[in-house]
Write an enzyme that holds these catalytic residues in place. Sequence first.
Site, PDB file in Angstrom:
ATOM      1  N   MET A  10      25.966  81.773  61.489  1.00 58.86           N
ATOM      2  CA  MET A  10      26.802  81.236  60.410  1.00 58.86           C
ATOM      3  C   MET A  10      26.027  80.162  59.639  1.00 58.86           C
ATOM      4  O   MET A  10      26.625  79.342  58.937  1.00 58.86           O
ATOM      5  CB  MET A  10      28.097  80.662  60.984  1.00 58.86           C
ATOM      6  CG  MET A  10      28.938  81.743  61.671  1.00 58.86           C
ATOM      7  SD  MET A  10      30.690  81.423  61.689  1.00 58.86           S
ATOM      8  CE  MET A  10      30.760  79.998  62.721  1.00 58.86           C
ATOM      9  N   GLY A  11      24.701  80.159  59.799  1.00 63.77           N
ATOM     10  CA  GLY A  11      23.872  79.200  59.064  1.00 63.77           C
ATOM     11  C   GLY A  11      23.948  77.805  59.659  1.00 63.77           C
ATOM     12  O   GLY A  11      24.413  77.621  60.782  1.00 63.77           O
ATOM     13  N   HIS A  34      19.409  78.412  67.088  1.00 59.89           N
ATOM     14  CA  HIS A  34      19.218  79.625  66.289  1.00 59.89           C
ATOM     15  C   HIS A  34      17.735  80.028  66.291  1.00 59.89           C
ATOM     16  O   HIS A  34      17.400  81.201  66.419  1.00 59.89           O
ATOM     17  CB  HIS A  34      19.614  79.381  64.834  1.00 59.89           C
ATOM     18  CG  HIS A  34      21.067  79.081  64.636  1.00 59.89           C
ATOM     19  ND1 HIS A  34      21.504  77.900  64.107  1.00 59.89           N
ATOM     20  CD2 HIS A  34      22.190  79.818  64.881  1.00 59.89           C
ATOM     21  CE1 HIS A  34      22.822  77.908  64.015  1.00 59.89           C
ATOM     22  NE2 HIS A  34      23.276  79.054  64.495  1.00 59.89           N
ATOM     23  N   HIS A  79      19.648  75.522  63.444  1.00 62.30           N
ATOM     24  CA  HIS A  79      19.109  74.479  64.315  1.00 62.30           C
ATOM     25  C   HIS A  79      18.222  75.127  65.379  1.00 62.30           C
ATOM     26  O   HIS A  79      18.023  76.357  65.352  1.00 62.30           O
ATOM     27  CB  HIS A  79      20.257  73.675  64.940  1.00 62.30           C
ATOM     28  CG  HIS A  79      21.297  74.526  65.612  1.00 62.30           C
ATOM     29  ND1 HIS A  79      21.034  75.274  66.736  1.00 62.30           N
ATOM     30  CD2 HIS A  79      22.591  74.792  65.291  1.00 62.30           C
ATOM     31  CE1 HIS A  79      22.124  75.924  67.105  1.00 62.30           C
ATOM     32  NE2 HIS A  79      23.088  75.658  66.230  1.00 62.30           N
ATOM     33  N   SER A 125      24.108  72.525  68.008  1.00 63.76           N
ATOM     34  CA  SER A 125      25.235  73.202  67.365  1.00 63.76           C
ATOM     35  C   SER A 125      25.309  72.735  65.917  1.00 63.76           C
ATOM     36  O   SER A 125      25.036  71.562  65.621  1.00 63.76           O
ATOM     37  CB  SER A 125      26.531  72.827  68.100  1.00 63.76           C
ATOM     38  OG  SER A 125      27.653  73.134  67.296  1.00 63.76           O
ATOM     39  N   LYS A 144      25.230  79.623  74.762  1.00 62.55           N
ATOM     40  CA  LYS A 144      26.018  78.462  74.339  1.00 62.55           C
ATOM     41  C   LYS A 144      27.467  78.911  74.092  1.00 62.55           C
ATOM     42  O   LYS A 144      28.412  78.192  74.380  1.00 62.55           O
ATOM     43  CB  LYS A 144      25.386  77.889  73.067  1.00 62.55           C
ATOM     44  CG  LYS A 144      26.292  77.121  72.133  1.00 62.55           C
ATOM     45  CD  LYS A 144      26.511  75.715  72.620  1.00 62.55           C
ATOM     46  CE  LYS A 144      27.237  74.818  71.650  1.00 62.55           C
ATOM     47  NZ  LYS A 144      28.329  75.383  70.904  1.00 62.55           N
ATOM     48  N   ASP A 145      27.610  80.122  73.539  1.00 60.43           N
ATOM     49  CA  ASP A 145      28.937  80.704  73.289  1.00 60.43           C
ATOM     50  C   ASP A 145      29.128  81.861  74.267  1.00 60.43           C
ATOM     51  O   ASP A 145      29.173  83.025  73.877  1.00 60.43           O
ATOM     52  CB  ASP A 145      29.015  81.183  71.839  1.00 60.43           C
ATOM     53  CG  ASP A 145      28.710  80.058  70.870  1.00 60.43           C
ATOM     54  OD1 ASP A 145      29.597  79.235  70.640  1.00 60.43           O
ATOM     55  OD2 ASP A 145      27.569  79.980  70.376  1.00 60.43           O
ATOM     56  N   GLN A 165      37.487  83.973  61.556  1.00 58.38           N
ATOM     57  CA  GLN A 165      37.456  83.430  62.918  1.00 58.38           C
ATOM     58  C   GLN A 165      37.880  81.966  62.976  1.00 58.38           C
ATOM     59  O   GLN A 165      37.826  81.352  64.044  1.00 58.38           O
ATOM     60  CB  GLN A 165      36.090  83.652  63.560  1.00 58.38           C
ATOM     61  CG  GLN A 165      34.961  82.835  62.985  1.00 58.38           C
ATOM     62  CD  GLN A 165      33.615  83.266  63.549  1.00 58.38           C
ATOM     63  OE1 GLN A 165      33.150  84.366  63.280  1.00 58.38           O
ATOM     64  NE2 GLN A 165      33.002  82.419  64.353  1.00 58.38           N
ATOM     65  N   ARG A 183      27.856  72.180  64.333  1.00 60.45           N
ATOM     66  CA  ARG A 183      28.914  71.177  64.262  1.00 60.45           C
ATOM     67  C   ARG A 183      28.422  69.770  64.593  1.00 60.45           C
ATOM     68  O   ARG A 183      29.082  68.797  64.239  1.00 60.45           O
ATOM     69  CB  ARG A 183      30.071  71.543  65.186  1.00 60.45           C
ATOM     70  CG  ARG A 183      30.910  72.704  64.676  1.00 60.45           C
ATOM     71  CD  ARG A 183      32.001  73.014  65.667  1.00 60.45           C
ATOM     72  NE  ARG A 183      32.672  74.265  65.369  1.00 60.45           N
ATOM     73  CZ  ARG A 183      33.697  74.399  64.544  1.00 60.45           C
ATOM     74  NH1 ARG A 183      34.181  73.352  63.928  1.00 60.45           N
ATOM     75  NH2 ARG A 183      34.248  75.573  64.337  1.00 60.45           N
TER      76      ARG A 183
HETATM   77  P1  AMP Z   1      26.584  80.328  65.125  1.00 60.32           P
HETATM   78  O1  AMP Z   1      25.764  80.148  63.881  1.00 60.32           O
HETATM   79  O2  AMP Z   1      27.088  79.056  65.682  1.00 60.32           O
HETATM   80  O3  AMP Z   1      27.632  81.392  64.953  1.00 60.32           O
HETATM   81  O4  AMP Z   1      25.587  80.876  66.229  1.00 60.32           O
HETATM   82  C1  AMP Z   1      24.806  82.018  66.029  1.00 60.32           C
HETATM   83  C2  AMP Z   1      24.158  82.410  67.340  1.00 60.32           C
HETATM   84  O5  AMP Z   1      23.362  81.325  67.821  1.00 60.32           O
HETATM   85  C3  AMP Z   1      25.183  82.726  68.440  1.00 60.32           C
HETATM   86  O6  AMP Z   1      24.730  83.828  69.208  1.00 60.32           O
HETATM   87  C4  AMP Z   1      25.180  81.449  69.256  1.00 60.32           C
HETATM   88  O7  AMP Z   1      25.554  81.642  70.591  1.00 60.32           O
HETATM   89  C5  AMP Z   1      23.728  81.032  69.160  1.00 60.32           C
HETATM   90  N1  AMP Z   1      23.580  79.600  69.439  1.00 60.32           N
HETATM   91  C6  AMP Z   1      24.257  78.580  68.860  1.00 60.32           C
HETATM   92  N2  AMP Z   1      23.896  77.403  69.402  1.00 60.32           N
HETATM   93  C7  AMP Z   1      22.964  77.689  70.352  1.00 60.32           C
HETATM   94  C8  AMP Z   1      22.215  76.905  71.273  1.00 60.32           C
HETATM   95  N3  AMP Z   1      22.325  75.599  71.329  1.00 60.32           N
HETATM   96  N4  AMP Z   1      21.366  77.541  72.105  1.00 60.32           N
HETATM   97  C9  AMP Z   1      21.236  78.889  72.066  1.00 60.32           C
HETATM   98  N5  AMP Z   1      21.914  79.686  71.223  1.00 60.32           N
HETATM   99  C10 AMP Z   1      22.773  79.102  70.370  1.00 60.32           C
END
Ligand code: AMP
Length: 271
Positions: free
Chosen positions: A26-27, A33, A30, A181, A145-146, A57, A183
């Site tokens: 979702m951009g 990602h 960090h 994260s 993480k998720d 979501q 966030r």
């Molecule tokens: P998001 O952009 O938050 O939807 O995350 C995209 C992908 O990155 C998802 O598969 C998350 O589980 C993964 N992700 C987010 N934060 C972390 C982290 N700290 N370590 C490893 N993977 C992460």
Amino acid sequence: MKIFKDKQNLQKEIFKNKGISFVPTMGGLHKGHISLIKKSKKSKFKTLVSIFVNPKQFSKKGDFKSYPRNIKKDIKQLKKLKISYLYIPTFKDIYGFKTIEHVYLDKFSKKLCGKFRKGHFEGVLNVVNRFIEIIKPKYIFLGKKDYQQLYLIKKHIEKRKIKCKVIECKTIRENNGIACSSRNLNLNKNQIKVASNIYHYLYSLKKKIKKNYSFFYINKIKKDLKNLGASKIDYLENYNVKSFKKIKRQSKKFNLFIAYYIKNIRLIDNI
Ligand code: AMP
């Protein structure tokens, strides 16, 4: 790096390849990602990263609006990483077609975050199902993480017999222990300190629980967490991360799953 905003042009390009390694995001990119992307780049297929903040979501409009976005910086980082493709779809590109597969939502979607974020996992599975139909990736890279999300996507792929392998990637943390994260960008200095203290508290708590399960005394833990600065705790539960069954007595193989708030910022982790 080729950038696509619509699926027709994207498909014309990517279907020339034998397969694609897909990293959905979702951009607000960090280190977490980036570790997924680096892992994907080591695979035998070209890497496609998507950036799409999926409104379906988010149960609260405000949460969707305040979700950190930084597309210019993201593009810069992805160019540096030399990925092959970046897909930044519009809402219509993702939701303007009928899918072949129905989403399979495992019953584990009712636990943990599912209890507190109504419609969240339905939204996640919906968008992932759509991305998979558009991209037809051979590999999809997801972060632990998720973990609940990862598990549910895996179950959907298995149940629908989709030919795509889920690559599980470890959680990347900041030096202060906080899981990276998007966030976190909404946290101020003091709040970062609170989150870091909570991480260290949970880390040592897990060690104690491994030795003696009676340390999992939820009322005391919640009180401690509040004293450390958590404003509200949605849940704190122990699950075995292979079976995703709740731990009821002493065990060595479990993670502590938590969702809590610092002011109005909701953070999740599993340790
Ligand atoms: P998001 O952009 O938050 O939807 O995350 C995209 C992908 O990155 C998802 O598969 C998350 O589980 C993964 N992700 C987010 N934060 C972390 C982290 N700290 N370590 C490893 N993977 C992460």
